[in-house]
Design an enzyme around this catalytic site. Structure first.
Site, short mmCIF file in Angstrom:
data_model
loop_
_atom_site.label_atom_id
_atom_site.label_comp_id
_atom_site.label_asym_id
_atom_site.label_seq_id
_atom_site.Cartn_x
_atom_site.Cartn_y
_atom_site.Cartn_z
N VAL A 65 0.81 -1.22 0.00
CA VAL A 65 0.00 0.00 0.00
C VAL A 65 0.85 1.28 0.00
O VAL A 65 0.32 2.36 -0.27
CB VAL A 65 -1.00 0.03 1.19
CG1 VAL A 65 -1.97 -1.13 1.11
CG2 VAL A 65 -0.28 0.09 2.52
N ASN A 91 -7.22 -1.58 5.76
CA ASN A 91 -6.92 -2.29 7.00
C ASN A 91 -5.42 -2.50 7.22
O ASN A 91 -4.98 -2.61 8.36
CB ASN A 91 -7.65 -3.64 6.97
CG ASN A 91 -7.13 -4.61 8.00
OD1 ASN A 91 -7.45 -4.50 9.19
ND2 ASN A 91 -6.29 -5.56 7.58
N SER A 145 -8.08 3.08 15.39
CA SER A 145 -7.60 2.47 16.64
C SER A 145 -8.12 3.30 17.80
O SER A 145 -8.52 4.47 17.61
CB SER A 145 -6.07 2.49 16.65
OG SER A 145 -5.56 2.18 17.94
N TYR A 160 2.60 5.63 15.68
CA TYR A 160 1.34 4.90 15.49
C TYR A 160 0.15 5.77 15.88
O TYR A 160 -0.84 5.87 15.14
CB TYR A 160 1.36 3.62 16.33
CG TYR A 160 0.19 2.69 16.11
CD1 TYR A 160 0.16 1.83 15.00
CD2 TYR A 160 -0.88 2.66 16.98
CE1 TYR A 160 -0.90 0.97 14.79
CE2 TYR A 160 -1.96 1.81 16.78
CZ TYR A 160 -1.97 0.96 15.69
OH TYR A 160 -3.03 0.11 15.49
N SER A 163 -0.36 8.35 13.27
CA SER A 163 -0.93 7.80 12.04
C SER A 163 -2.43 7.54 12.19
O SER A 163 -3.21 7.80 11.28
CB SER A 163 -0.21 6.50 11.63
OG SER A 163 -0.54 5.41 12.47
N LYS A 164 -2.85 7.04 13.36
CA LYS A 164 -4.27 6.72 13.53
C LYS A 164 -5.12 7.99 13.72
O LYS A 164 -6.28 8.02 13.32
CB LYS A 164 -4.45 5.73 14.68
CG LYS A 164 -3.82 4.35 14.39
CD LYS A 164 -4.41 3.68 13.15
CE LYS A 164 -3.86 2.27 12.94
NZ LYS A 164 -4.42 1.62 11.73
N ILE A 193 -6.73 -6.21 20.15
CA ILE A 193 -7.25 -7.38 19.44
C ILE A 193 -6.11 -8.39 19.26
O ILE A 193 -5.01 -8.01 18.80
CB ILE A 193 -7.80 -6.98 18.04
CG1 ILE A 193 -8.70 -5.74 18.11
CG2 ILE A 193 -8.52 -8.17 17.39
CD1 ILE A 193 -9.96 -5.89 18.91
#
Ligand code: NAP
Length: 256
Positions: A65, A91, A145, A160, A163-164, A193
């Site tokens: 991606v 995803n 997230s 992270y 990014s979210k 998860i």
């Protein structure tokens, strides 16, 4: 009752593992033709093979991606070989938990890799498929997230978390722009998860797992299958008047 996603073609990135694989299988069970995309060609083809073995319809394509040109090439190939998609699930994602004050080369590489996959990747794939999605009054689902809102109380994941937050901003901005075209854009906010993404953390860092679970009213980690219902809701006509939203699937993490 008719299947929820009959006559839909759904492309899912990172479909070779974890949440993406579960969503791919769930969509196929509801009648969608699945296009499984993953940087790991073998894993994506296994997902597609499992769906076909269960009586569903699926093809797979290798896709990184982060490669904007490759995203456009695959989007054209999917249109020609399978048909124009009406559902896109962004995803694919990675996480690394190094402190911001760790070794400088490590921190820079984490930032570049995480933002390239988790954020630029969402842009690249959505942009590549946008003509198909507009033609079909499609639905985009971005996997965000709990870290689209909060930074968990550990010295980790600035890249992270950033990014979210970006994924959520992208979701809201695109929903606003594409609403007039009948394209709906929403996000899902998973909590902790159990997938290969955090297998190492679960094996080596029980304190971090405890930090998450102590803050989770339902008192357990999620399973990839816990994301299937929210994804089906957002992909189907059940959510016909929902756009620019984030559905939390976090065991209540964000509620407290
Ligand atoms: P996973 O099991 O590691 O699956 C991610 C998949 O994406 C893997 O097949 C991976 O391939 C693939 N991928 C990595 N880089 C890629 C790239 N450049 N292009 C295309 N595919 C790529 O992780 P997961 O837990 O299911 O995560 C799925 C999404 O949920 C991610 O966006 C993640 O941030 C988000 N999420 C997960 C959790 C959680 O607790 N698990 C919580 C909140 C949000 P390789 O294995 O070959 O790298």
């Amino acid at each position: 009752m008719a299947a929820l996603l009959q006559n839909h073609i759904a492309a899912i990135t990172g479909a070779g593992s974890g949440i993406g694989r579960a969503i791919a299988a769930g969509f196929a069970r509801e009648g969608a033709q699945v296009v499984a995309l993953d940087i790991n060609d073998k894993a994506a083809s296994e997902t597609a093979a499992e769906i076909r073995a269960a009586g569903g319809k699926a093809q797979s394509f290798a896709l990184d991606v982060t490669d904007h040109t490759a995203c456009r090439t695959i989007a054209a190939q999917v249109r020609d070989d399978v048909g124009a998609i009406s559902i896109l699930v962004n995803n694919a994602g990675i996480n690394r938990r190094n402190a911001f004050v760790a070794d400088a080369d490590t921190v820079v590489k984490d930032w570049q890799d995480i933002t390239a996959i988790n954020l630029d990747g969402v842009f690249n794939v959505t942009h590549a498929f946008i003509a198909q999605l507009r033609a079909n009054k499609g639905r985009v689902i971005n996997i965000a997230s709990i870290q689209a809102f909060v930074h968990v109380r550990t010295p980790s994941s600035v890249a992270y978390t950033t990014s979210k937050h970006g994924v959520l901003g992208f979701t809201r901005a695109l929903a606003t722009e594409l609403g007039k075209d009948g394209v709906r854009v929403n996000a899902i906010g998973p909590g902790f998860i159990e997938t290969p993404l955090n297998a190492q953390v679960r094996a080596t860092n029980p304190e971090l797992v405890k930090t998450f679970l102590d803050h989770t009213p339902l008192g357990r980690a999620g399973k990839p299958e816990d994301l299937v219902g929210p994804a089906l809701f957002l992909a189907s006509d059940l959510s016909a008047y929902v756009t620019g939203a984030i559905v939390m699937a976090d065991g209540g993490y964000r509620a407290i």
